[in-house]
Design a protein around this motif. Structure first.
Motif, mmCIF file in Angstrom:
data_model
loop_
_atom_site.group_PDB
_atom_site.id
_atom_site.type_symbol
_atom_site.label_atom_id
_atom_site.label_comp_id
_atom_site.label_asym_id
_atom_site.label_seq_id
_atom_site.Cartn_x
_atom_site.Cartn_y
_atom_site.Cartn_z
ATOM 1 N N ALA A 1 0.825 -1.185 0.000
ATOM 2 C CA ALA A 1 0.000 0.000 0.000
ATOM 3 C C ALA A 1 0.877 1.259 0.000
ATOM 4 C CB ALA A 1 -0.935 -0.023 1.195
ATOM 5 N N ALA A 2 1.909 1.269 0.838
ATOM 6 C CA ALA A 2 2.767 2.454 0.943
ATOM 7 C C ALA A 2 3.451 2.762 -0.386
ATOM 8 C CB ALA A 2 3.799 2.265 2.038
ATOM 9 N N ALA A 3 3.864 1.731 -1.124
ATOM 10 C CA ALA A 3 4.543 1.937 -2.399
ATOM 11 C C ALA A 3 3.636 2.627 -3.415
ATOM 12 C CB ALA A 3 5.026 0.598 -2.956
ATOM 13 N N SER A 4 2.341 2.483 -3.251
ATOM 14 C CA SER A 4 1.376 3.120 -4.155
ATOM 15 C C SER A 4 0.845 4.433 -3.597
ATOM 16 C CB SER A 4 0.198 2.172 -4.413
ATOM 17 O OG SER A 4 0.647 1.012 -5.058
ATOM 18 N N GLY A 5 1.402 4.888 -2.472
ATOM 19 C CA GLY A 5 0.964 6.131 -1.869
ATOM 20 C C GLY A 5 -0.343 6.017 -1.107
ATOM 21 N N LEU A 6 -0.705 4.804 -0.726
ATOM 22 C CA LEU A 6 -1.947 4.585 0.015
ATOM 23 C C LEU A 6 -1.680 4.470 1.511
ATOM 24 C CD1 LEU A 6 -3.514 1.874 -2.318
ATOM 25 C CD2 LEU A 6 -4.030 4.320 -2.276
ATOM 26 N N ALA A 7 -2.737 4.660 2.282
ATOM 27 C CA ALA A 7 -2.643 4.478 3.731
ATOM 28 C C ALA A 7 -2.368 3.007 4.040
ATOM 29 C CB ALA A 7 -3.945 4.918 4.389
ATOM 30 N N PRO A 8 -1.809 2.708 5.207
ATOM 31 C CA PRO A 8 -1.563 1.316 5.569
ATOM 32 C C PRO A 8 -2.866 0.512 5.577
ATOM 33 C CG PRO A 8 -0.563 2.807 7.163
ATOM 34 C CD PRO A 8 -1.392 3.641 6.247
ATOM 35 N N VAL A 9 -2.724 -0.761 5.268
ATOM 36 C CA VAL A 9 -3.879 -1.649 5.269
ATOM 37 C C VAL A 9 -4.372 -1.813 6.703
ATOM 38 C CG1 VAL A 9 -4.678 -3.989 4.772
ATOM 39 C CG2 VAL A 9 -3.091 -2.850 3.206
ATOM 40 N N ASP A 10 -5.659 -1.673 6.893
ATOM 41 C CA ASP A 10 -6.286 -1.824 8.206
ATOM 42 C C ASP A 10 -6.776 -3.260 8.307
ATOM 43 O OD1 ASP A 10 -7.784 -1.795 10.485
ATOM 44 O OD2 ASP A 10 -9.303 -0.434 9.739
ATOM 45 N N SER A 11 -6.045 -4.069 9.012
ATOM 46 C CA SER A 11 -6.401 -5.475 9.099
ATOM 47 C C SER A 11 -6.575 -5.868 10.556
ATOM 48 C CB SER A 11 -5.294 -6.330 8.462
ATOM 49 O OG SER A 11 -5.634 -7.685 8.529
ATOM 50 N N VAL A 12 -7.806 -6.217 10.910
ATOM 51 C CA VAL A 12 -8.124 -6.631 12.258
ATOM 52 C C VAL A 12 -8.863 -7.950 12.162
ATOM 53 C CG1 VAL A 12 -9.421 -6.063 14.353
ATOM 54 C CG2 VAL A 12 -8.301 -4.250 13.062
ATOM 55 N N SER A 13 -8.381 -8.969 12.836
ATOM 56 C CA SER A 13 -9.036 -10.267 12.806
ATOM 57 C C SER A 13 -10.293 -10.248 13.669
ATOM 58 C CB SER A 13 -8.097 -11.362 13.308
ATOM 59 O OG SER A 13 -8.802 -12.598 13.361
ATOM 60 N N LEU A 14 -11.415 -10.609 13.057
ATOM 61 C CA LEU A 14 -12.671 -10.720 13.784
ATOM 62 C C LEU A 14 -12.953 -12.169 14.191
ATOM 63 C CD1 LEU A 14 -14.935 -8.281 11.767
ATOM 64 C CD2 LEU A 14 -13.731 -7.874 13.895
ATOM 65 N N TRP A 15 -12.028 -13.085 13.862
ATOM 66 C CA TRP A 15 -12.255 -14.487 14.161
ATOM 67 C C TRP A 15 -12.517 -14.760 15.648
ATOM 68 C CZ3 TRP A 15 -14.452 -18.328 12.343
ATOM 69 C CH2 TRP A 15 -14.321 -19.592 12.944
ATOM 70 N N PRO A 16 -11.793 -14.169 16.583
ATOM 71 C CA PRO A 16 -12.109 -14.434 17.993
ATOM 72 C C PRO A 16 -13.561 -14.086 18.345
ATOM 73 C CG PRO A 16 -9.962 -13.401 17.828
ATOM 74 C CD PRO A 16 -10.587 -13.343 16.449
ATOM 75 N N LEU A 17 -14.075 -13.003 17.791
ATOM 76 C CA LEU A 17 -15.472 -12.635 18.041
ATOM 77 C C LEU A 17 -16.418 -13.623 17.367
ATOM 78 C CD1 LEU A 17 -17.544 -10.543 19.143
ATOM 79 C CD2 LEU A 17 -17.377 -9.445 16.898
ATOM 80 N N LEU A 18 -16.165 -13.931 16.099
ATOM 81 C CA LEU A 18 -17.045 -14.822 15.350
ATOM 82 C C LEU A 18 -17.049 -16.243 15.900
ATOM 83 C CD1 LEU A 18 -16.174 -13.611 11.747
ATOM 84 C CD2 LEU A 18 -18.226 -13.081 13.071
ATOM 85 N N SER A 19 -15.910 -16.683 16.414
ATOM 86 C CA SER A 19 -15.809 -18.050 16.925
ATOM 87 C C SER A 19 -16.289 -18.183 18.362
ATOM 88 C CB SER A 19 -14.354 -18.536 16.828
ATOM 89 O OG SER A 19 -13.527 -17.787 17.700
ATOM 90 N N GLY A 20 -16.566 -17.047 19.005
ATOM 91 C CA GLY A 20 -17.038 -17.084 20.384
ATOM 92 C C GLY A 20 -15.928 -17.003 21.410
ATOM 93 N N ALA A 21 -14.683 -16.910 20.983
ATOM 94 C CA ALA A 21 -13.566 -16.818 21.920
ATOM 95 C C ALA A 21 -13.490 -15.447 22.586
ATOM 96 C CB ALA A 21 -12.244 -17.112 21.199
ATOM 97 N N ALA A 22 -14.099 -14.432 21.962
ATOM 98 C CA ALA A 22 -14.123 -13.082 22.534
ATOM 99 C C ALA A 22 -15.562 -12.586 22.558
ATOM 100 C CB ALA A 22 -13.258 -12.139 21.699
ATOM 101 N N ALA A 23 -15.885 -11.803 23.574
ATOM 102 C CA ALA A 23 -17.254 -11.282 23.704
ATOM 103 C C ALA A 23 -17.427 -9.926 23.028
ATOM 104 C CB ALA A 23 -17.628 -11.171 25.177
ATOM 105 N N GLU A 24 -16.330 -9.204 22.803
ATOM 106 C CA GLU A 24 -16.410 -7.883 22.196
ATOM 107 C C GLU A 24 -15.568 -7.823 20.934
ATOM 108 O OE1 GLU A 24 -15.846 -4.510 24.691
ATOM 109 O OE2 GLU A 24 -16.835 -5.455 26.407
ATOM 110 N N SER A 25 -16.044 -7.042 19.996
ATOM 111 C CA SER A 25 -15.331 -6.875 18.734
ATOM 112 C C SER A 25 -14.077 -6.030 18.938
ATOM 113 C CB SER A 25 -16.235 -6.181 17.711
ATOM 114 O OG SER A 25 -15.511 -5.896 16.531
ATOM 115 N N PRO A 26 -12.981 -6.385 18.268
ATOM 116 C CA PRO A 26 -11.792 -5.540 18.326
ATOM 117 C C PRO A 26 -11.953 -4.281 17.467
ATOM 118 C CG PRO A 26 -11.422 -7.373 16.855
ATOM 119 C CD PRO A 26 -12.763 -7.590 17.481
#
Length: 147
Positions: A1-26
């Motif tokens: 992304a940076a090489a193209s002049g874009l903002a950093p990729v926003d990557s947050v795993s929602l798997w803990p929430l979806l799988s039930g391992a976490a009660a709140e979304s990150p």
């Protein structure tokens, strides 16, 4: 992304929430739509959803609609062209616009939408939009579906 002049990729795993391992979304913010048409936005931040669009929407969203046996409610003249704010925890069907009661929340969300928009690239995908909207209105009573 940076090489193209874009903002950093926003990557947050929602798997803990979806799988039930976490009660709140990150993730506390979800930009649903903010791009090609500046006058149209959909953005969730915490318990609030801001919507601005030049469309009319079904007056009520129901958990059992649409189904094969249940038609969806018809369109009303309800519009969010000037912007609507919903408390999606207290009002999950988004039936009560609270933008006049919470102008500071609207202002905060609009600033954040502008900030996010300044860091993204958006491209038009409206080549077939007239046909798609026609099908959504006639076949799906305003809901998005295959066209």
């Amino acid at each position: 992304a940076a090489a193209s002049g874009l903002a950093p990729v926003d990557s947050v795993s929602l798997w803990p929430l979806l799988s039930g391992a976490a009660a709140e979304s990150p993730r506390q913010e979800i930009p649903l739509y903010s791009g090609y048409m500046e006058a149209q936005n959909a953005f969730i931040s915490g318990q609030y959803k801001y919507l601005r669009a030049a469309h009319t929407y079904p007056a009520v969203w129901l958990p059992d609609c649409p189904t094969i046996d249940t038609d969806c409610p018809g369109y009303s003249n309800w519009s969010c062209e000037g912007g609507c704010l919903f408390d999606i925890l207290a009002d999950p069907s988004e039936s009560t616009d609270i933008s006049e009661e919470a102008p500071a929340v609207v202002t905060r969300m609009l600033r954040r939408i502008d900030e996010l928009r300044s860091k993204m690239r958006a491209y038009s995908s409206f080549e077939h939009s007239d046909k798609a909207v026609s099908v959504f209105q006639s076949k799906y009573n305003g809901f998005v579906g295959p066209w």
